[in-house]
Design a protein around this motif. Structure first.
Motif, short mmCIF file in Angstrom:
data_model
loop_
_atom_site.label_atom_id
_atom_site.label_comp_id
_atom_site.label_asym_id
_atom_site.label_seq_id
_atom_site.Cartn_x
_atom_site.Cartn_y
_atom_site.Cartn_z
N GLY A 143 -2.55 0.82 -9.57
CA GLY A 143 -3.82 1.51 -9.55
C GLY A 143 -4.69 1.07 -8.40
O GLY A 143 -4.27 0.31 -7.52
N ALA A 144 -5.93 1.54 -8.39
CA ALA A 144 -6.86 1.21 -7.32
C ALA A 144 -7.47 -0.16 -7.57
O ALA A 144 -7.92 -0.46 -8.68
N ARG A 145 -7.46 -1.00 -6.56
CA ARG A 145 -8.00 -2.36 -6.68
C ARG A 145 -9.11 -2.57 -5.66
O ARG A 145 -9.04 -2.07 -4.53
N THR B 62 0.84 -1.20 0.00
CA THR B 62 0.00 0.00 0.00
C THR B 62 0.88 1.25 0.00
O THR B 62 2.10 1.18 0.03
N GLU B 63 0.23 2.43 -0.01
CA GLU B 63 0.93 3.67 -0.32
C GLU B 63 2.09 3.98 0.62
O GLU B 63 3.19 4.34 0.18
N GLU C 126 -5.27 1.80 -3.41
CA GLU C 126 -4.15 2.00 -4.34
C GLU C 126 -3.01 1.05 -3.96
O GLU C 126 -2.60 0.98 -2.80
N LEU C 127 -2.51 0.33 -4.96
CA LEU C 127 -1.48 -0.67 -4.72
C LEU C 127 -0.28 -0.46 -5.63
O LEU C 127 -0.40 0.08 -6.73
N TRP C 128 0.87 -0.94 -5.16
CA TRP C 128 2.12 -0.92 -5.93
C TRP C 128 2.75 -2.30 -5.86
O TRP C 128 2.64 -2.99 -4.84
N ALA D 140 3.11 1.09 -10.16
CA ALA D 140 1.77 1.43 -9.72
C ALA D 140 0.76 0.49 -10.37
O ALA D 140 0.73 0.34 -11.59
N ASN E 171 -11.89 0.98 -2.65
CA ASN E 171 -10.76 0.57 -3.46
C ASN E 171 -9.45 1.05 -2.83
O ASN E 171 -9.41 2.11 -2.18
#
Length: 218
Positions: A147-149, A129-130, A159-161, A145, A157
């Protein structure tokens, strides 16, 4: 355990990618031995305030005081597993946040989110996570990145990396049936199917593929 400056902890879940397939291909005894070795490697990778909280099947739950420590711990575990022969590649998920510590365990939304994030990872990678992603970037780790999952049982949702946990390509190949990593000298057979070549760790896996190749081709 010491808390980080914002009062939270970094929670990580690490499991062995393809473990279900390996159990089916090689049996319960070998799977149990593999879990035992995975836990040994995890314990040997702990440093400072890192803690192995518990094991859950083929997964381990870890807690570290901050994202940097958590990321480095996960990298150590992955490196240790990749140094083993005939061992599946781990995958991981990390999230930083507050949780309640009780009876040598942690409970709370941050723990649940870390577990959900781990399910998004593929072998040899971590999904984070962020807050953890920012620390990874500060440490010079390449992040992608995603995006939002939408995650199971999480209302919003997230945001993931993704982070590649291997410094360099590993000189192994993956058996498509049991998902075990094998070195070139451990390959017992090759099969060419639909213009692709597949290699196998055992005659049992080769036979299973020959019977139903479409089942194992990703």
């Amino acid at each position: 355990m010491n808390r980080s400056a914002d009062g939270g902890h970094t929670f990580a879940f690490v499991d062995l990618a393809g473990f279900t397939a390996l159990t089916e291909a090689h049996g319960d005894d070998e799977a149990a031995d593999l879990i035992d070795r995975f836990v040994e490697l995890t314990v040997a990778s702990l440093r400072g305030d890192d803690r192995l909280v518990k094991t859950i099947g083929d997964a381990v739950m870890l807690v570290s005081p901050d994202p940097g420590s958590g990321l480095v711990l996960v990298r150590r575990i992955v490196d240790a597993c990749l140094g083993e022969s005939r061992f599946p590649a781990p995958r991981a998920g990390l999230h930083h946040g507050p949780a309640v510590e009780r009876n040598d365990d942690f409970v709370g939304a941050a723990v649940n989110l870390a577990a959900r994030v781990a399910a998004q990872a593929t072998e040899g990678t971590a999904v984070v996570t962020e807050h953890v992603a920012r620390e990874a970037q500060r440490l010079g780790m390449a992040t992608i990145a995603l995006g939002a999952r939408r995650l199971r049982n999480v209302s919003q949702n997230v945001e993931l990396w993704a982070i590649e946990l291997r410094d360099a390509p590993v000189a192994t190949v993956v058996d498509p049936v049991c998902r075990m990593q094998i070195r070139g000298d451990q390959v017992i057979g090759h099969v060419r199917w639909e213009e692709r070549e597949f290699v196998f760790c055992s005659l049992k896996c080769l036979g299973a593929f020959a019977d139903a190749p479409e089942r194992y081709v990703l």
